[in-house]
Motif scaffolding. Sequence first.
Motif, short mmCIF file in Angstrom:
data_model
loop_
_atom_site.label_atom_id
_atom_site.label_comp_id
_atom_site.label_asym_id
_atom_site.label_seq_id
_atom_site.Cartn_x
_atom_site.Cartn_y
_atom_site.Cartn_z
N HIS A 278 0.74 -1.33 0.04
CA HIS A 278 -0.02 -0.27 0.27
C HIS A 278 0.76 1.34 -0.28
CE1 HIS A 278 0.48 -0.55 4.52
NE2 HIS A 278 0.17 0.71 4.56
N SER A 357 -2.32 8.06 1.11
CA SER A 357 -1.73 7.14 1.95
C SER A 357 -2.68 5.88 2.41
CB SER A 357 -1.93 7.54 3.63
OG SER A 357 -1.01 6.92 4.42
N GLY A 358 -3.06 4.40 2.07
CA GLY A 358 -3.55 4.09 2.15
C GLY A 358 -3.74 2.65 1.07
#
Length: 399
Positions: A278, A357-358
């Motif tokens: 990720h 992010s993620g």
Amino acid sequence: MTAAVLSESLAAALAAAPGDRIVYDLAGIERRYDALRRELPDVRVRFAMKACPLDEVLGLLARKGAGVDAASPGEVAQALRAGVPAGRTHYGNTVKSDRNIAEAHRLGIRTFATDSLQDVAALAVHAPGARVFCRVATGGAGAVWGLSHKFGSPPGDAVRIMERARDLGLVPAGLSVHVGSQQMTGEAWHTALEDLGAVLHALDLRGIRVDHVNLGGGLPALGYRDRHGAPLEPPLDKIFAVIREGMDELRRVHGGPLEFVIEPGRHLVADHGAIRAHVARLAERRGTDGERRHWLYLSCGKFNGLYEMDALQYPLVFPGHTTGPYVPAVVAGPTCDSDDAYAHEAGLVPVPRALASGDPVWVLSSGAYATSYTTLGFNGFAPLPHAWAGRPDGAGADG
Ligand SMILES: Cc1ncc(COP(=O)(O)O)c(C=O)c1O
């Protein structure tokens, strides 16, 4: 190229993965093995298990009749547990201690690679009567990772090593070679097979009639990109044609029965494994040279799955971001080590500007040497345990 290496089942498993992991497509590995057998039908396959030491992979290939190339007693023991018969397990590492040899011999291993008089002497003591294969050195040109310095003997020395093996009661059974990992040229195979022919001939003249040639590893993965981001596109058909011609020539030179084995590692598994990672962050920073650059920090990098990232690029897929705009970025892993990055000076990687992010990222063609380099003991050699030389509480060295 991306589409060619991402099977539907691998894509589905990556999409369903609830978090970071490496996903293998066993059916894909089986298809690649079958394709290799069709290309080289009279060559037996020994999988170089260091490329992907997972029991399921070893078991699958063993059921299909393959053997393994093991690099340590630890790998030998794992191969046997996974169902590979000892008779199809070869100790292919020329680097071994007395204890390594004795342990492998105790486990039932009877064929060993060698490349020095000292190793042959140790084999005669700790694996008496074993079949030995002398590894003939190659130059490594044309490979992404040449393996020329640490392994192999020049042809003249190989002859002396085989004579010594015979004199010490070992069976001088064969010759082996490794053209370098991810070998991109047919010419390297041509040169290696010519060298093998010269050694075979010299051995024949001395009455040493080997019965095997081990073609080693080096067959390429198909999905990698080079350091600039261009598809590598190895000439696989040409490589197979050169190998077939070279084998015919060796049989002609030798005049006696000669069997062939090959030890592919990355060719069988690289394109059938992919990492679901990720995004840690897509950031833009000004460097010490004053230039602004985008950096894509991923959750995996050089120290947890992508050890080979400084020699090549893996195709990246950003599910959920199928359209641009894109920005050129340096791709980096999550650690505090500045080597944990690729595409600095070479090609920057186009990544979607909207990455957050993620967000999941799929790292394709990362199935070879990924788990083994960084998350298990590489080649079957366990990580070092630690001990204390002194502790404030006064406990002793092993306290
Ligand atoms: C003895 C031996 N055989 C085969 C291989 C597999 O090489 P590749 O992954 O390039 O096919 C290796 C890799 O280090 C090796 O050391």
